[in-house]
Design a protein around this motif. Structure first.
Motif, PDB file in Angstrom:
ATOM      1  N   ARG A  34       1.853  -4.407   1.233  1.00  0.00           N
ATOM      2  CA  ARG A  34       1.739  -3.050   0.698  1.00  0.00           C
ATOM      3  C   ARG A  34       0.860  -2.153   1.562  1.00  0.00           C
ATOM      4  O   ARG A  34       1.030  -0.927   1.556  1.00  0.00           O
ATOM      5  CB  ARG A  34       1.147  -3.132  -0.718  1.00  0.00           C
ATOM      6  CG  ARG A  34       1.930  -4.032  -1.673  1.00  0.00           C
ATOM      7  CD  ARG A  34       3.005  -3.297  -2.423  1.00  0.00           C
ATOM      8  NE  ARG A  34       2.428  -2.390  -3.378  1.00  0.00           N
ATOM      9  CZ  ARG A  34       1.996  -2.754  -4.599  1.00  0.00           C
ATOM     10  NH1 ARG A  34       2.086  -4.024  -4.983  1.00  0.00           N
ATOM     11  NH2 ARG A  34       1.502  -1.853  -5.423  1.00  0.00           N
ATOM     12  N   ALA A  35      -0.104  -2.736   2.252  1.00  0.00           N
ATOM     13  CA  ALA A  35      -1.030  -1.958   3.081  1.00  0.00           C
ATOM     14  C   ALA A  35      -1.216  -2.667   4.411  1.00  0.00           C
ATOM     15  O   ALA A  35      -2.287  -3.217   4.690  1.00  0.00           O
ATOM     16  CB  ALA A  35      -2.358  -1.770   2.352  1.00  0.00           C
ATOM     17  N   PRO A  36      -0.184  -2.697   5.253  1.00  0.00           N
ATOM     18  CA  PRO A  36      -0.247  -3.494   6.488  1.00  0.00           C
ATOM     19  C   PRO A  36      -1.337  -3.077   7.455  1.00  0.00           C
ATOM     20  O   PRO A  36      -1.752  -3.866   8.306  1.00  0.00           O
ATOM     21  CB  PRO A  36       1.145  -3.315   7.094  1.00  0.00           C
ATOM     22  CG  PRO A  36       1.691  -2.072   6.465  1.00  0.00           C
ATOM     23  CD  PRO A  36       1.111  -2.006   5.097  1.00  0.00           C
ATOM     24  N   GLY A  37      -1.842  -1.855   7.353  1.00  0.00           N
ATOM     25  CA  GLY A  37      -2.898  -1.409   8.254  1.00  0.00           C
ATOM     26  C   GLY A  37      -4.289  -1.777   7.791  1.00  0.00           C
ATOM     27  O   GLY A  37      -5.272  -1.523   8.511  1.00  0.00           O
ATOM     28  N   LEU A  38      -4.411  -2.381   6.634  1.00  0.00           N
ATOM     29  CA  LEU A  38      -5.707  -2.717   6.075  1.00  0.00           C
ATOM     30  C   LEU A  38      -6.308  -3.932   6.801  1.00  0.00           C
ATOM     31  O   LEU A  38      -5.634  -4.930   7.026  1.00  0.00           O
ATOM     32  CB  LEU A  38      -5.541  -3.039   4.587  1.00  0.00           C
ATOM     33  CG  LEU A  38      -6.796  -3.310   3.766  1.00  0.00           C
ATOM     34  CD1 LEU A  38      -7.659  -2.052   3.669  1.00  0.00           C
ATOM     35  CD2 LEU A  38      -6.395  -3.774   2.364  1.00  0.00           C
ATOM     36  N   ARG A  86      -3.381  -2.491  -9.447  1.00  0.00           N
ATOM     37  CA  ARG A  86      -4.670  -2.064  -9.977  1.00  0.00           C
ATOM     38  C   ARG A  86      -5.653  -1.761  -8.845  1.00  0.00           C
ATOM     39  O   ARG A  86      -6.403  -0.761  -8.897  1.00  0.00           O
ATOM     40  CB  ARG A  86      -5.249  -3.148 -10.887  1.00  0.00           C
ATOM     41  CG  ARG A  86      -4.604  -3.259 -12.269  1.00  0.00           C
ATOM     42  CD  ARG A  86      -5.270  -4.379 -13.050  1.00  0.00           C
ATOM     43  NE  ARG A  86      -4.796  -4.551 -14.398  1.00  0.00           N
ATOM     44  CZ  ARG A  86      -5.409  -4.088 -15.502  1.00  0.00           C
ATOM     45  NH1 ARG A  86      -6.517  -3.372 -15.370  1.00  0.00           N
ATOM     46  NH2 ARG A  86      -4.932  -4.341 -16.703  1.00  0.00           N
ATOM     47  N   ILE A  87      -5.682  -2.614  -7.829  1.00  0.00           N
ATOM     48  CA  ILE A  87      -6.584  -2.397  -6.695  1.00  0.00           C
ATOM     49  C   ILE A  87      -6.313  -1.046  -6.043  1.00  0.00           C
ATOM     50  O   ILE A  87      -7.239  -0.268  -5.755  1.00  0.00           O
ATOM     51  CB  ILE A  87      -6.427  -3.537  -5.672  1.00  0.00           C
ATOM     52  CG1 ILE A  87      -7.040  -4.834  -6.218  1.00  0.00           C
ATOM     53  CG2 ILE A  87      -7.070  -3.168  -4.331  1.00  0.00           C
ATOM     54  CD1 ILE A  87      -6.747  -6.057  -5.359  1.00  0.00           C
ATOM     55  N   LEU A  88      -5.041  -0.756  -5.802  1.00  0.00           N
ATOM     56  CA  LEU A  88      -4.684   0.484  -5.112  1.00  0.00           C
ATOM     57  C   LEU A  88      -4.824   1.694  -6.033  1.00  0.00           C
ATOM     58  O   LEU A  88      -5.304   2.751  -5.607  1.00  0.00           O
ATOM     59  CB  LEU A  88      -3.258   0.376  -4.574  1.00  0.00           C
ATOM     60  CG  LEU A  88      -3.026  -0.736  -3.536  1.00  0.00           C
ATOM     61  CD1 LEU A  88      -1.574  -0.743  -3.072  1.00  0.00           C
ATOM     62  CD2 LEU A  88      -3.968  -0.600  -2.354  1.00  0.00           C
ATOM     63  N   VAL A 143      -9.489   0.269  -2.105  1.00  0.00           N
ATOM     64  CA  VAL A 143      -9.252   0.408  -0.659  1.00  0.00           C
ATOM     65  C   VAL A 143      -8.190   1.482  -0.464  1.00  0.00           C
ATOM     66  O   VAL A 143      -7.459   1.822  -1.397  1.00  0.00           O
ATOM     67  CB  VAL A 143      -8.766  -0.916  -0.010  1.00  0.00           C
ATOM     68  CG1 VAL A 143      -9.868  -1.959  -0.008  1.00  0.00           C
ATOM     69  CG2 VAL A 143      -7.518  -1.441  -0.700  1.00  0.00           C
ATOM     70  N   ASP A 144      -8.116   2.007   0.752  1.00  0.00           N
ATOM     71  CA  ASP A 144      -7.081   2.979   1.089  1.00  0.00           C
ATOM     72  C   ASP A 144      -5.895   2.255   1.693  1.00  0.00           C
ATOM     73  O   ASP A 144      -6.062   1.292   2.469  1.00  0.00           O
ATOM     74  CB  ASP A 144      -7.603   4.004   2.094  1.00  0.00           C
ATOM     75  CG  ASP A 144      -8.691   4.892   1.492  1.00  0.00           C
ATOM     76  OD1 ASP A 144      -8.674   5.087   0.260  1.00  0.00           O
ATOM     77  OD2 ASP A 144      -9.544   5.361   2.254  1.00  0.00           O
TER      78      ASP A 144
END
Length: 483
Positions: A162-166, A473-475, A480-481
């Motif tokens: 969902r957030a590959p750049g994280l 829930r986290i997002l 985190v962004d």
């Protein structure tokens, strides 16, 4: 043998040299890993190169786990030769190693200047007071860094999609721990570890944080815990110990959110950790998604198990009064008596002090990276008081409860939250003989009603989508962004 030295040429290795006929074999044998050397020589001299790395279960070659390894050398006549050799402590990039009288000591790759109480205190001061903001990153830790598994692993995999750049850091005890693709391993106690833990906006852990963790302003700690409890824990353990109670309350105050598998687990964990006014997410366990959506085919192949072989997984919990796995089962006998492959899975607390079980059709999987894959492979589970019972029941497959020390465990060591014998969704037995008879003869339909009640109580949210709900829930709460 005329020479022994460590080298980093072509990867960390131990190089031995000698005169006379070339030995038949040379290897390092540790409690949880072993590695064989490559031998060359034509009769007058010989040379052995032993890699200080190993691959298991079809995974990549990684540095050897921290431990002491016996150097075993079999000479040209087939006799084991005494090894009297030494080499000083050497930093090899991925690990530290020394050789002393035929024993190789493998340590983590931490600068010796930091590998002391004073060194750790200096790092703590450095990173507790570091200027600047937080990093848009997640710091993961599972079972004190002994592996990368459990709920943190499932959340990592969903966040990576969902957030590959994280940025994703994984706390590890050493670099033998395989971390997920795209993640960055940080060795516990290293400067990189202290920095990552102190800078990441979100920490996802499944046990206590330890090491004097102090949450910085803006940091969020998601405590996923590592199992629904049958045995009493934290403030509920037998006997009041004021120091233990203070430590439990101090630890729980470090957490912002607690994850629970079921409403039952929520009630227990809230009270056991005095976690009364902060949110508990009752979303099922992310680690169990694969039990609903996956197959065990890849894990079977990695373990070398044929598609038609029956697999029994023996996974007891740890005991407060002993360091190693209990010896209530002879796995080789069990394999022979039931015509099965027996997988032995020790608890994470028995990983370092124990050693692998061995025998025909016995595979010790204590270091296997992901327990959920083992639950998929297993045709039946043998356990005692371990929380694995609440996960395996999501599969609907048979369970057997081997409890020779039931009265002692229930009455002296821990105590239970409910009567296991009364509610167990499978046979409760006291001896290996009774266990074999139950595996061979018991009709699973006799436990169908108990199994259905068990799943309704403990697995209602284990529907294959827990990771999605937790990451939503986290997002949604901006921990985190997405980046």
């Amino acid at each position: 043998m005329t020479d022994a030295r460590f080298s980093t040429d072509g990867g960390a290795s131990l190089i031995l040299s000698g005169t006379g006929a070339r030995p038949q074999s040379v290897e390092l044998i540790g409690p949880r890993a072993r590695t064989a050397g490559t031998l060359t020589g034509r009769g007058k001299t010989w040379r052995a190169v032993i890699p200080l790395r190993a691959a298991r279960w079809g995974g990549p070659e990684l540095p050897l786990p921290v431990a002491d390894y016996r150097l075993r050398l079999v000479d040209a006549d087939g006799a084991e030769a005494a090894v009297e050799a030494s080499a000083p402590l050497t930093q090899l990039g991925t690990l530290r190693a020394s050789l002393d009288g035929g024993v190789v000591h493998i340590g983590p790759p931490i600068d010796p200047a930091y590998d002391s109480g004073e060194g750790q205190a200096a790092l703590e001061r450095r990173y507790a007071t570091r200027p600047g903001g937080l990093e848009n990153a997640v710091f993961f830790e599972s079972f004190y860094g002994r592996n990368a598994s459990c709920n943190p692993l499932a959340i990592d995999r969903e966040l990576a999609k969902r957030a590959p750049g994280l940025t994703r850091y994984w706390s590890v005890v050493d670099l033998s721990v395989q971390v997920p693709d795209g993640a960055i391993p940080v060795v516990e106690g290293s400067p990189e570890w202290w920095r990552a833990r102190g800078a990441a906006r979100l920490l996802v852990v499944n046990d206590w944080l330890r090491r004097r963790f102090a949450r910085r302003r803006g940091q969020v700690v998601l405590q996923t815990w590592h199992g629904t409890p049958l045995k009493r824990l934290a403030l509920h353990r037998p006997g009041f110990d004021p120091r233990r109670a203070a430590a439990v309350i101090k630890e729980a105050r470090r957490w912002d959110v607690l994850l629970a598998q079921s409403p039952y687990a929520e009630r227990i964990l809230r009270k056991a950790y005095a976690f009364l006014r902060r949110p508990v997410w009752v979303e099922g366990y992310p680690r169990n998604d694969v039990l609903v959506t996956g197959t065990g085919d890849a894990a079977r192949r990695a373990l070398g198990i044929g598609p038609d072989e029956r697999v029994l997984l023996y996974a007891p919990t740890w005991r407060d009064d002993r360091a190693e796995i209990v010896d209530f089962v002879d796995p080789a006998e069990l394999a022979a008596e039931t015509d099965s492959v027996v997988l032995v899975r020790g608890h994470s607390r028995t990983l370092q002090p124990g050693r692998d079980a061995e025998g025909p059709r016995v595979i010790d999987v204590t270091r296997f990276p992901d327990t959920s894959q083992l639950l998929l492979v297993a045709d039946a589970l043998i356990t005692d008081y371990s929380s694995v019972m609440f996960d395996f029941s999501a599969t609907g497959k048979p369970m057997f409860f081997l409890v020779p020390d039931l009265e002692r465990y229930r009455g002296e060591l821990r105590g239970f939250y409910f009567d296991l014998v009364e509610r167990a969704p499978g046979p409760v037995v006291r001896t290996q003989g009774e266990l074999v008879a139950a595996i061979q003869d018991v009709d699973p339909s006799l436990f169908a009603d108990a199994y259905a009640r068990w799943r309704a109580a403990f697995n209602a949210r284990d529907d294959g989508h827990a990771s999605e709900r937790v990451v939503n829930r986290i997002l949604d709460q901006g921990f985190v962004d997405v980046g």
